[in-house]
Design a protein around this motif. Structure first.
Motif, PDB file in Angstrom:
ATOM      1  N   PRO A  12       0.797  -1.206  -0.108  1.00  0.00           N
ATOM      2  CA  PRO A  12      -0.051  -0.158  -0.112  1.00  0.00           C
ATOM      3  C   PRO A  12       0.980   1.140   0.051  1.00  0.00           C
ATOM      4  CG  PRO A  12      -0.414  -1.141   1.890  1.00  0.00           C
ATOM      5  CD  PRO A  12       0.898  -1.871   1.392  1.00  0.00           C
ATOM      6  N   LEU A  13       0.621   2.188  -0.791  1.00  0.00           N
ATOM      7  CA  LEU A  13       1.408   3.618  -1.052  1.00  0.00           C
ATOM      8  C   LEU A  13       0.786   4.474   0.170  1.00  0.00           C
ATOM      9  CD1 LEU A  13       2.176   4.012  -4.555  1.00  0.00           C
ATOM     10  CD2 LEU A  13       3.114   2.294  -2.961  1.00  0.00           C
ATOM     11  N   ALA A 244      -3.196   5.787  -4.795  1.00  0.00           N
ATOM     12  CA  ALA A 244      -3.549   5.359  -3.470  1.00  0.00           C
ATOM     13  C   ALA A 244      -4.674   4.374  -3.593  1.00  0.00           C
ATOM     14  CB  ALA A 244      -4.060   6.652  -2.958  1.00  0.00           C
ATOM     15  N   ALA A 245      -5.741   4.698  -4.687  1.00  0.00           N
ATOM     16  CA  ALA A 245      -6.854   3.919  -4.883  1.00  0.00           C
ATOM     17  C   ALA A 245      -6.671   2.453  -4.968  1.00  0.00           C
ATOM     18  CB  ALA A 245      -7.692   4.521  -6.032  1.00  0.00           C
ATOM     19  N   VAL A 246      -5.378   2.301  -6.120  1.00  0.00           N
ATOM     20  CA  VAL A 246      -5.275   0.803  -6.524  1.00  0.00           C
ATOM     21  C   VAL A 246      -4.343  -0.042  -5.646  1.00  0.00           C
ATOM     22  CG1 VAL A 246      -5.422   1.565  -8.998  1.00  0.00           C
ATOM     23  CG2 VAL A 246      -3.385   1.428  -7.841  1.00  0.00           C
ATOM     24  N   THR A 247      -3.816   0.592  -4.573  1.00  0.00           N
ATOM     25  CA  THR A 247      -2.931  -0.028  -3.964  1.00  0.00           C
ATOM     26  C   THR A 247      -3.472  -0.138  -2.267  1.00  0.00           C
ATOM     27  OG1 THR A 247      -1.523   2.035  -3.083  1.00  0.00           O
ATOM     28  CG2 THR A 247      -0.569   0.481  -4.948  1.00  0.00           C
ATOM     29  N   VAL A 285      -7.631   8.155   0.827  1.00  0.00           N
ATOM     30  CA  VAL A 285      -7.444   7.153   1.735  1.00  0.00           C
ATOM     31  C   VAL A 285      -8.370   5.865   0.814  1.00  0.00           C
ATOM     32  CG1 VAL A 285      -7.555   5.874   4.011  1.00  0.00           C
ATOM     33  CG2 VAL A 285      -7.203   8.427   3.784  1.00  0.00           C
ATOM     34  N   ALA A 286      -7.706   4.756   0.703  1.00  0.00           N
ATOM     35  CA  ALA A 286      -8.631   3.643   0.180  1.00  0.00           C
ATOM     36  C   ALA A 286      -8.352   2.653   1.100  1.00  0.00           C
ATOM     37  CB  ALA A 286      -7.933   3.315  -1.182  1.00  0.00           C
ATOM     38  N   SER A 287      -9.525   2.148   1.690  1.00  0.00           N
ATOM     39  CA  SER A 287      -9.494   1.402   2.829  1.00  0.00           C
ATOM     40  C   SER A 287     -10.376   0.045   2.410  1.00  0.00           C
ATOM     41  CB  SER A 287      -9.859   1.698   4.205  1.00  0.00           C
ATOM     42  OG  SER A 287     -10.862   2.503   4.071  1.00  0.00           O
ATOM     43  N   LEU A 382       2.028  -1.683  -9.674  1.00  0.00           N
ATOM     44  CA  LEU A 382       2.208  -1.558  -8.126  1.00  0.00           C
ATOM     45  C   LEU A 382       0.995  -2.181  -7.293  1.00  0.00           C
ATOM     46  CD1 LEU A 382       3.217   2.249  -8.048  1.00  0.00           C
ATOM     47  CD2 LEU A 382       4.702   0.507  -7.607  1.00  0.00           C
ATOM     48  N   ALA A 383      -0.065  -2.459  -7.896  1.00  0.00           N
ATOM     49  CA  ALA A 383      -1.177  -3.040  -7.369  1.00  0.00           C
ATOM     50  C   ALA A 383      -0.979  -4.802  -7.377  1.00  0.00           C
ATOM     51  CB  ALA A 383      -2.470  -2.483  -7.858  1.00  0.00           C
TER      52      ALA A 383
END
Ligand code: UD1
Length: 431
Positions: A12-13, A244-247, A285-287, A382-383
Protein backbone atom coordinates in the motif's frame (compact mmCIF):
# COMPACT_ATOMS: atom_id res chain seq x y z
CA UNK A 1 18.66 -4.12 -22.43
CA UNK A 2 16.67 -0.91 -22.73
CA UNK A 3 15.76 0.99 -19.59
CA UNK A 4 12.72 -0.36 -17.84
CA UNK A 5 10.92 -0.11 -14.54
CA UNK A 6 11.04 -3.19 -12.37
CA UNK A 7 8.20 -3.33 -9.87
CA UNK A 8 7.29 -5.65 -7.06
CA UNK A 9 3.64 -5.02 -6.37
CA UNK A 10 1.52 -5.36 -3.28
CA UNK A 11 2.65 -2.55 -0.98
CA UNK A 12 0.00 0.00 0.00
CA UNK A 13 1.42 3.42 -0.86
CA UNK A 14 1.36 5.71 2.13
CA UNK A 15 2.65 9.22 2.72
CA UNK A 16 2.95 12.66 1.16
CA UNK A 17 4.14 13.58 -2.30
CA UNK A 18 5.02 16.99 -3.76
CA UNK A 19 3.43 17.63 -7.14
CA UNK A 20 5.47 19.54 -9.70
CA UNK A 21 4.53 22.21 -12.22
CA UNK A 22 2.05 21.33 -14.96
CA UNK A 23 3.77 19.94 -18.04
CA UNK A 24 1.07 21.07 -20.42
CA UNK A 25 1.02 24.60 -18.99
CA UNK A 26 4.82 24.72 -19.11
CA UNK A 27 4.90 23.84 -22.80
CA UNK A 28 2.59 26.73 -23.69
CA UNK A 29 4.34 29.18 -21.35
CA UNK A 30 7.87 28.31 -22.49
CA UNK A 31 6.85 28.83 -26.11
CA UNK A 32 5.18 32.14 -25.27
CA UNK A 33 8.30 33.30 -23.41
CA UNK A 34 10.05 34.10 -26.67
CA UNK A 35 7.37 36.64 -27.57
CA UNK A 36 9.13 39.47 -25.76
CA UNK A 37 12.69 40.74 -26.31
CA UNK A 38 13.07 41.10 -22.54
CA UNK A 39 14.09 38.29 -20.20
CA UNK A 40 11.35 36.15 -18.74
CA UNK A 41 11.82 34.01 -15.62
CA UNK A 42 9.73 30.87 -15.21
CA UNK A 43 9.48 29.03 -11.90
CA UNK A 44 7.98 25.66 -10.98
CA UNK A 45 8.90 24.26 -14.37
CA UNK A 46 8.75 20.46 -14.41
CA UNK A 47 12.06 18.85 -15.35
CA UNK A 48 10.65 16.32 -17.79
CA UNK A 49 11.61 15.29 -21.29
CA UNK A 50 8.90 17.31 -23.06
CA UNK A 51 9.86 20.62 -21.48
CA UNK A 52 13.57 19.93 -22.01
CA UNK A 53 13.03 19.16 -25.69
CA UNK A 54 11.04 22.38 -26.13
CA UNK A 55 13.86 24.34 -24.44
CA UNK A 56 16.28 22.76 -26.92
CA UNK A 57 14.02 23.80 -29.79
CA UNK A 58 13.96 27.36 -28.42
CA UNK A 59 17.79 27.38 -28.19
CA UNK A 60 18.07 26.00 -31.69
CA UNK A 61 16.41 29.11 -33.17
CA UNK A 62 18.54 31.53 -31.14
CA UNK A 63 16.54 31.86 -27.93
CA UNK A 64 18.79 32.22 -24.89
CA UNK A 65 17.88 29.64 -22.27
CA UNK A 66 19.50 29.90 -18.87
CA UNK A 67 18.77 27.20 -16.32
CA UNK A 68 18.85 28.82 -12.86
CA UNK A 69 18.06 25.61 -11.04
CA UNK A 70 16.21 22.41 -11.81
CA UNK A 71 12.81 24.11 -11.86
CA UNK A 72 13.69 27.69 -12.78
CA UNK A 73 14.65 28.94 -16.19
CA UNK A 74 15.30 32.33 -17.77
CA UNK A 75 14.45 32.79 -21.43
CA UNK A 76 15.36 35.66 -23.70
CA UNK A 77 13.93 35.76 -27.19
CA UNK A 78 15.66 38.89 -28.48
CA UNK A 79 18.32 37.01 -30.47
CA UNK A 80 16.00 34.71 -32.36
CA UNK A 81 17.42 34.40 -35.86
CA UNK A 82 15.57 31.50 -37.32
CA UNK A 83 11.85 31.05 -37.72
CA UNK A 84 12.03 27.47 -38.91
CA UNK A 85 11.53 24.62 -36.46
CA UNK A 86 12.21 21.45 -38.33
CA UNK A 87 13.32 17.92 -37.82
CA UNK A 88 13.76 16.05 -34.63
CA UNK A 89 12.36 18.45 -32.08
CA UNK A 90 8.83 18.57 -33.32
CA UNK A 91 8.69 14.85 -33.90
CA UNK A 92 9.61 14.22 -30.31
CA UNK A 93 6.97 16.48 -28.86
CA UNK A 94 3.73 17.65 -30.25
CA UNK A 95 3.71 20.91 -28.36
CA UNK A 96 6.62 22.39 -30.29
CA UNK A 97 3.84 23.54 -32.59
CA UNK A 98 3.10 26.19 -29.97
CA UNK A 99 6.13 27.96 -31.41
CA UNK A 100 4.03 28.47 -34.52
CA UNK A 101 1.55 30.68 -32.66
CA UNK A 102 4.30 32.38 -30.67
CA UNK A 103 6.58 33.18 -33.62
CA UNK A 104 3.72 34.09 -35.93
CA UNK A 105 2.38 36.43 -33.25
CA UNK A 106 5.76 38.08 -32.71
CA UNK A 107 7.45 38.02 -36.13
CA UNK A 108 4.41 37.46 -38.37
CA UNK A 109 6.12 34.44 -39.82
CA UNK A 110 6.93 30.90 -38.75
CA UNK A 111 7.62 27.49 -40.24
CA UNK A 112 7.17 24.46 -38.07
CA UNK A 113 7.30 20.77 -38.98
CA UNK A 114 3.99 18.94 -38.70
CA UNK A 115 3.75 17.59 -35.18
CA UNK A 116 4.16 14.06 -33.87
CA UNK A 117 3.59 13.24 -30.20
CA UNK A 118 1.69 10.48 -28.48
CA UNK A 119 -0.02 8.08 -30.82
CA UNK A 120 -3.48 8.23 -29.31
CA UNK A 121 -5.50 8.65 -32.48
CA UNK A 122 -5.57 11.02 -35.39
CA UNK A 123 -4.77 14.50 -34.17
CA UNK A 124 -5.88 17.07 -36.72
CA UNK A 125 -4.73 20.71 -36.53
CA UNK A 126 -7.43 22.24 -38.71
CA UNK A 127 -8.69 24.50 -35.91
CA UNK A 128 -5.21 25.93 -35.35
CA UNK A 129 -4.88 26.74 -39.04
CA UNK A 130 -8.40 28.13 -39.23
CA UNK A 131 -7.60 30.46 -36.34
CA UNK A 132 -4.34 31.70 -37.87
CA UNK A 133 -6.10 32.31 -41.19
CA UNK A 134 -8.91 34.21 -39.48
CA UNK A 135 -6.26 36.55 -38.08
CA UNK A 136 -5.08 37.23 -41.63
CA UNK A 137 -2.18 34.80 -41.95
CA UNK A 138 -1.55 32.84 -45.07
CA UNK A 139 -1.00 29.24 -44.05
CA UNK A 140 0.32 26.49 -46.29
CA UNK A 141 1.57 23.00 -45.73
CA UNK A 142 4.52 21.99 -47.87
CA UNK A 143 7.39 19.52 -47.50
CA UNK A 144 6.15 18.46 -44.09
CA UNK A 145 6.18 22.04 -42.77
CA UNK A 146 3.36 24.32 -41.72
CA UNK A 147 4.25 27.72 -43.13
CA UNK A 148 2.38 30.69 -41.72
CA UNK A 149 2.95 34.34 -42.57
CA UNK A 150 1.14 37.64 -42.54
CA UNK A 151 1.78 41.28 -43.36
CA UNK A 152 -0.45 42.27 -40.49
CA UNK A 153 -2.42 40.18 -38.06
CA UNK A 154 -5.88 41.56 -37.36
CA UNK A 155 -8.21 40.53 -34.56
CA UNK A 156 -11.25 38.54 -35.59
CA UNK A 157 -14.15 36.49 -34.27
CA UNK A 158 -13.17 32.81 -34.26
CA UNK A 159 -15.56 29.99 -33.51
CA UNK A 160 -13.86 26.69 -32.70
CA UNK A 161 -15.69 23.70 -34.17
CA UNK A 162 -14.44 21.44 -31.39
CA UNK A 163 -13.18 22.27 -27.93
CA UNK A 164 -9.43 22.12 -28.38
CA UNK A 165 -6.75 23.00 -25.89
CA UNK A 166 -4.00 23.18 -28.49
CA UNK A 167 -5.81 25.47 -30.93
CA UNK A 168 -7.10 27.74 -28.15
CA UNK A 169 -3.53 28.17 -26.90
CA UNK A 170 -1.96 28.62 -30.32
CA UNK A 171 -4.54 31.15 -31.50
CA UNK A 172 -4.33 33.04 -28.22
CA UNK A 173 -0.59 33.51 -28.74
CA UNK A 174 -1.00 34.57 -32.36
CA UNK A 175 -3.66 37.11 -31.38
CA UNK A 176 -1.92 38.77 -28.45
CA UNK A 177 -0.15 41.36 -30.60
CA UNK A 178 -2.64 41.43 -33.46
CA UNK A 179 -4.41 44.70 -34.24
CA UNK A 180 -7.74 45.07 -32.47
CA UNK A 181 -9.93 42.51 -30.74
CA UNK A 182 -9.95 38.75 -31.16
CA UNK A 183 -12.81 36.71 -29.73
CA UNK A 184 -12.37 32.95 -29.44
CA UNK A 185 -15.71 31.20 -28.98
CA UNK A 186 -16.08 27.61 -27.75
CA UNK A 187 -12.61 27.96 -26.26
CA UNK A 188 -11.05 25.25 -24.09
CA UNK A 189 -11.33 25.97 -20.35
CA UNK A 190 -8.47 23.79 -19.06
CA UNK A 191 -6.39 25.16 -16.18
CA UNK A 192 -3.37 25.42 -18.46
CA UNK A 193 -5.29 27.65 -20.88
CA UNK A 194 -5.93 29.97 -17.93
CA UNK A 195 -2.32 29.71 -16.82
CA UNK A 196 -1.07 30.77 -20.25
CA UNK A 197 -3.49 33.71 -20.27
CA UNK A 198 -2.31 34.79 -16.81
CA UNK A 199 1.28 34.48 -17.95
CA UNK A 200 0.70 36.55 -21.10
CA UNK A 201 -1.22 39.15 -19.10
CA UNK A 202 1.73 39.40 -16.71
CA UNK A 203 3.79 40.26 -19.83
CA UNK A 204 1.39 43.07 -20.70
CA UNK A 205 -1.17 41.23 -22.83
CA UNK A 206 -4.87 42.02 -22.50
CA UNK A 207 -6.74 38.71 -22.33
CA UNK A 208 -10.10 38.33 -20.64
CA UNK A 209 -12.36 35.36 -20.12
CA UNK A 210 -9.80 32.54 -20.06
CA UNK A 211 -11.43 29.70 -18.15
CA UNK A 212 -14.81 30.41 -19.76
CA UNK A 213 -15.75 29.45 -23.29
CA UNK A 214 -15.37 32.96 -24.66
CA UNK A 215 -11.89 34.49 -24.59
CA UNK A 216 -11.40 38.13 -25.57
CA UNK A 217 -7.98 39.30 -26.57
CA UNK A 218 -7.27 42.96 -27.22
CA UNK A 219 -4.04 43.26 -29.15
CA UNK A 220 -1.15 45.16 -27.56
CA UNK A 221 1.91 46.60 -29.30
CA UNK A 222 4.44 44.54 -27.41
CA UNK A 223 5.07 42.32 -24.43
CA UNK A 224 7.55 42.83 -21.60
CA UNK A 225 9.53 40.94 -18.98
CA UNK A 226 7.89 38.93 -16.21
CA UNK A 227 8.49 36.38 -13.48
CA UNK A 228 5.93 33.65 -13.32
CA UNK A 229 5.34 30.36 -11.48
CA UNK A 230 3.58 27.57 -13.35
CA UNK A 231 0.47 25.94 -11.80
CA UNK A 232 0.71 22.44 -10.30
CA UNK A 233 0.19 19.46 -12.56
CA UNK A 234 -3.36 18.22 -12.36
CA UNK A 235 -2.56 14.95 -14.10
CA UNK A 236 0.53 14.10 -12.06
CA UNK A 237 -1.56 14.75 -8.94
CA UNK A 238 -4.43 12.64 -10.26
CA UNK A 239 -2.06 9.79 -11.07
CA UNK A 240 -0.80 9.68 -7.46
CA UNK A 241 -4.38 9.90 -6.19
CA UNK A 242 -5.22 6.79 -8.19
CA UNK A 243 -2.01 5.15 -6.94
CA UNK A 244 -3.58 5.36 -3.48
CA UNK A 245 -6.83 3.86 -4.80
CA UNK A 246 -5.28 0.84 -6.52
CA UNK A 247 -2.81 -0.04 -3.73
CA UNK A 248 -5.30 0.47 -0.86
CA UNK A 249 -3.05 3.24 0.32
CA UNK A 250 -3.22 6.66 1.93
CA UNK A 251 -1.56 9.41 -0.10
CA UNK A 252 -1.58 13.17 0.35
CA UNK A 253 -0.75 15.06 -2.83
CA UNK A 254 0.78 18.40 -1.84
CA UNK A 255 1.24 21.69 -3.66
CA UNK A 256 -1.92 21.21 -5.73
CA UNK A 257 -4.99 23.30 -6.53
CA UNK A 258 -7.84 21.08 -5.24
CA UNK A 259 -10.35 22.85 -7.50
CA UNK A 260 -8.50 21.53 -10.57
CA UNK A 261 -8.82 18.00 -9.19
CA UNK A 262 -12.56 18.03 -8.52
CA UNK A 263 -13.62 15.69 -11.33
CA UNK A 264 -10.93 13.23 -10.18
CA UNK A 265 -11.81 13.50 -6.49
CA UNK A 266 -15.50 13.01 -7.31
CA UNK A 267 -14.82 9.73 -9.11
CA UNK A 268 -12.55 8.49 -6.32
CA UNK A 269 -15.33 9.18 -3.81
CA UNK A 270 -17.80 7.39 -6.03
CA UNK A 271 -15.66 4.26 -6.16
CA UNK A 272 -15.29 4.16 -2.39
CA UNK A 273 -12.21 6.19 -1.45
CA UNK A 274 -12.20 8.86 1.22
CA UNK A 275 -11.07 12.34 0.21
CA UNK A 276 -9.84 15.14 2.46
CA UNK A 277 -9.13 18.53 0.93
CA UNK A 278 -7.17 21.39 2.38
CA UNK A 279 -5.98 24.64 0.79
CA UNK A 280 -3.20 23.13 -1.26
CA UNK A 281 -3.38 19.38 -0.66
CA UNK A 282 -5.71 16.46 -1.21
CA UNK A 283 -5.57 13.22 0.78
CA UNK A 284 -6.91 9.99 -0.68
CA UNK A 285 -7.51 7.03 1.61
CA UNK A 286 -8.53 3.70 0.13
CA UNK A 287 -9.46 1.19 2.78
CA UNK A 288 -12.35 -0.68 1.14
CA UNK A 289 -12.78 -2.79 -1.97
CA UNK A 290 -13.33 -0.39 -4.89
CA UNK A 291 -16.82 0.00 -6.35
CA UNK A 292 -17.55 -0.02 -10.06
CA UNK A 293 -18.77 3.08 -11.89
CA UNK A 294 -19.13 4.70 -15.29
CA UNK A 295 -17.00 7.53 -16.57
CA UNK A 296 -16.81 9.58 -19.75
CA UNK A 297 -13.86 11.78 -20.64
CA UNK A 298 -14.78 15.37 -21.46
CA UNK A 299 -13.10 18.75 -21.83
CA UNK A 300 -12.48 20.56 -18.52
CA UNK A 301 -14.21 20.65 -16.06
CA UNK A 302 -15.15 17.12 -17.13
CA UNK A 303 -13.08 14.04 -16.34
CA UNK A 304 -9.73 14.44 -18.20
CA UNK A 305 -8.83 12.09 -21.03
CA UNK A 306 -5.29 12.15 -19.59
CA UNK A 307 -6.67 10.31 -16.52
CA UNK A 308 -8.66 7.74 -18.47
CA UNK A 309 -6.11 4.89 -18.37
CA UNK A 310 -5.48 5.45 -14.65
CA UNK A 311 -9.16 5.24 -13.71
CA UNK A 312 -9.58 2.20 -15.97
CA UNK A 313 -6.78 0.41 -14.12
CA UNK A 314 -8.55 1.16 -10.82
CA UNK A 315 -11.96 0.06 -12.11
CA UNK A 316 -10.32 -3.17 -13.27
CA UNK A 317 -9.97 -4.01 -9.57
CA UNK A 318 -13.50 -2.99 -8.55
CA UNK A 319 -16.47 -5.19 -7.81
CA UNK A 320 -18.68 -5.31 -10.88
CA UNK A 321 -18.75 -3.93 -14.39
CA UNK A 322 -17.70 -0.42 -15.31
CA UNK A 323 -17.97 1.48 -18.57
CA UNK A 324 -15.35 3.98 -19.63
CA UNK A 325 -16.20 6.17 -22.62
CA UNK A 326 -13.40 8.07 -24.34
CA UNK A 327 -14.88 11.07 -26.10
CA UNK A 328 -11.72 13.08 -26.87
CA UNK A 329 -9.26 10.76 -28.65
CA UNK A 330 -10.14 7.71 -30.70
CA UNK A 331 -7.20 5.42 -30.04
CA UNK A 332 -6.63 5.66 -26.35
CA UNK A 333 -7.22 2.08 -25.20
CA UNK A 334 -3.91 0.62 -26.29
CA UNK A 335 -3.00 -0.36 -22.74
CA UNK A 336 -5.85 -2.85 -22.63
CA UNK A 337 -3.82 -5.69 -24.17
CA UNK A 338 -1.03 -5.07 -21.67
CA UNK A 339 -3.50 -5.06 -18.79
CA UNK A 340 -4.90 -8.36 -20.07
CA UNK A 341 -1.43 -9.88 -19.61
CA UNK A 342 -1.74 -8.91 -15.98
CA UNK A 343 -5.12 -10.59 -15.64
CA UNK A 344 -7.28 -7.55 -16.33
CA UNK A 345 -10.58 -8.08 -18.10
CA UNK A 346 -11.41 -5.24 -20.44
CA UNK A 347 -13.31 -5.35 -23.70
CA UNK A 348 -13.12 -2.40 -26.08
CA UNK A 349 -15.91 -1.53 -28.49
CA UNK A 350 -15.32 1.65 -30.44
CA UNK A 351 -14.73 4.43 -27.96
CA UNK A 352 -16.01 2.41 -25.01
CA UNK A 353 -14.22 0.04 -22.67
CA UNK A 354 -16.28 -2.46 -20.71
CA UNK A 355 -14.34 -3.42 -17.63
CA UNK A 356 -15.10 -6.43 -15.49
CA UNK A 357 -13.41 -6.06 -12.16
CA UNK A 358 -11.02 -8.85 -11.16
CA UNK A 359 -9.82 -9.80 -7.68
CA UNK A 360 -6.18 -8.94 -8.44
CA UNK A 361 -3.66 -8.22 -11.19
CA UNK A 362 -0.61 -10.43 -11.53
CA UNK A 363 2.84 -9.16 -12.50
CA UNK A 364 3.94 -9.51 -16.14
CA UNK A 365 6.39 -8.08 -18.68
CA UNK A 366 4.61 -5.25 -20.40
CA UNK A 367 5.22 -2.21 -22.57
CA UNK A 368 4.15 1.41 -22.09
CA UNK A 369 2.12 2.34 -25.17
CA UNK A 370 2.11 6.10 -24.48
CA UNK A 371 2.65 8.60 -21.67
CA UNK A 372 -0.50 8.34 -19.56
CA UNK A 373 -1.21 4.70 -20.33
CA UNK A 374 2.39 3.97 -19.33
CA UNK A 375 1.84 5.64 -15.95
CA UNK A 376 -1.43 3.74 -15.52
CA UNK A 377 0.36 0.44 -16.16
CA UNK A 378 2.90 1.36 -13.48
CA UNK A 379 -0.06 1.70 -11.11
CA UNK A 380 -1.29 -1.73 -12.20
CA UNK A 381 2.17 -3.14 -11.48
CA UNK A 382 2.19 -1.55 -8.02
CA UNK A 383 -1.16 -3.15 -7.26
CA UNK A 384 -0.25 -6.53 -8.77
CA UNK A 385 0.89 -9.69 -7.12
CA UNK A 386 4.56 -10.38 -7.94
CA UNK A 387 6.99 -8.76 -10.36
CA UNK A 388 6.23 -6.53 -13.31
CA UNK A 389 8.64 -5.01 -15.81
CA UNK A 390 7.60 -2.11 -18.02
CA UNK A 391 9.63 -1.03 -21.02
CA UNK A 392 9.40 1.99 -23.34
CA UNK A 393 9.50 4.11 -20.18
CA UNK A 394 10.79 7.03 -22.25
CA UNK A 395 7.11 7.77 -22.81
CA UNK A 396 6.52 8.04 -19.09
CA UNK A 397 9.59 10.25 -18.67
CA UNK A 398 8.04 12.72 -21.11
CA UNK A 399 5.62 13.83 -18.42
CA UNK A 400 6.54 12.54 -14.95
CA UNK A 401 9.51 13.91 -13.05
CA UNK A 402 11.26 11.40 -10.75
CA UNK A 403 8.32 9.03 -11.01
CA UNK A 404 10.04 5.97 -9.50
CA UNK A 405 11.68 8.07 -6.75
CA UNK A 406 8.38 9.67 -5.75
CA UNK A 407 6.65 6.28 -5.70
CA UNK A 408 9.48 4.80 -3.64
CA UNK A 409 9.14 7.56 -1.08
CA UNK A 410 5.56 6.34 -0.62
CA UNK A 411 6.75 2.79 0.00
CA UNK A 412 6.62 1.35 -3.51
CA UNK A 413 9.15 -1.23 -4.63
CA UNK A 414 10.14 0.13 -8.01
CA UNK A 415 13.51 0.60 -9.67
CA UNK A 416 14.77 1.88 -12.99
CA UNK A 417 16.97 -0.89 -14.36
CA UNK A 418 18.94 -1.16 -17.60
CA UNK A 419 20.80 -4.46 -17.30
CA UNK A 420 19.73 -8.01 -16.59
CA UNK A 421 22.04 -7.96 -13.62
CA UNK A 422 20.27 -4.93 -12.13
CA UNK A 423 16.93 -6.61 -12.70
CA UNK A 424 18.09 -9.80 -10.95
CA UNK A 425 19.44 -7.75 -8.08
CA UNK A 426 16.11 -5.93 -7.74
CA UNK A 427 14.26 -9.24 -7.68
CA UNK A 428 16.55 -10.62 -5.01
CA UNK A 429 16.29 -7.53 -2.83
CA UNK A 430 12.55 -7.11 -3.28
CA UNK A 431 12.17 -10.85 -2.70
C1 UD1 B 1 -3.88 18.60 -25.06
C2 UD1 B 1 -2.92 17.97 -24.10
C3 UD1 B 1 -3.19 16.49 -23.97
C4 UD1 B 1 -4.65 16.25 -23.61
C5 UD1 B 1 -5.57 17.00 -24.57
C6 UD1 B 1 -7.03 16.94 -24.15
C7 UD1 B 1 -0.96 19.34 -24.29
C8 UD1 B 1 0.44 19.46 -24.77
N1 UD1 B 1 -1.58 18.20 -24.57
O1 UD1 B 1 -3.65 17.99 -26.34
O2 UD1 B 1 -2.35 15.96 -22.95
O3 UD1 B 1 -4.92 14.87 -23.71
O4 UD1 B 1 -5.20 18.39 -24.63
O5 UD1 B 1 -7.19 17.46 -22.88
O6 UD1 B 1 -1.50 20.23 -23.64
N2 UD1 B 1 -8.97 18.60 -32.68
C9 UD1 B 1 -9.43 18.87 -33.97
N3 UD1 B 1 -8.82 19.88 -34.68
C10 UD1 B 1 -7.81 20.61 -34.19
C11 UD1 B 1 -7.34 20.34 -32.88
C12 UD1 B 1 -7.93 19.33 -32.15
O7 UD1 B 1 -10.35 18.24 -34.44
O8 UD1 B 1 -7.31 21.49 -34.88
C13 UD1 B 1 -9.61 17.54 -31.88
C14 UD1 B 1 -8.67 16.43 -31.47
O9 UD1 B 1 -8.56 15.45 -32.47
C15 UD1 B 1 -9.32 15.89 -30.22
C16 UD1 B 1 -9.95 17.14 -29.62
O10 UD1 B 1 -10.01 18.10 -30.65
O11 UD1 B 1 -10.34 14.99 -30.56
C17 UD1 B 1 -9.18 17.71 -28.44
O12 UD1 B 1 -7.84 17.91 -28.81
P1 UD1 B 1 -6.96 19.06 -28.14
O13 UD1 B 1 -7.69 19.61 -26.95
O14 UD1 B 1 -6.52 19.99 -29.18
O15 UD1 B 1 -5.71 18.24 -27.61
P2 UD1 B 1 -4.20 18.68 -27.65
O16 UD1 B 1 -4.08 20.15 -27.48
O17 UD1 B 1 -3.53 18.04 -28.79
Amino acid sequence: MMEQYAIKGGNPLVGEVEIGGAKNAALAILAASVMTDETVMIENMPDVRDTNVLLQAISSIGGIVERIDRHTVKINGSQIHDLVIDGDYIKKIRASYYLLGALLGKYKKAEVALPGGCNIGSRPIDQHLKGFRALGAEVNIAHGLIIAQADTLRGNHIYMDVVTVGATINVMMAAVMAEGMTIIENAAKEPHVVDLANFLNSMGANIKGAGTDVIRIRGVAKLHRTEYAIIPDQIEAGTFMFAAAVTKGDITVKNVIPKHLESISAKLLEIGCEIEESDDAVRVVASRKLRHTHVKTLPYPGFPTDMQPQIAVALGLSNGTSIVTESIFENRFKYVDELARMGGSVKVEGNTAIINGVERYTGASITAPDLRAGAALVLAGLAAEGFTTIDEIRYIERGYEDFPQKLKSLGAQIELVDTDKALQKFKLCAG
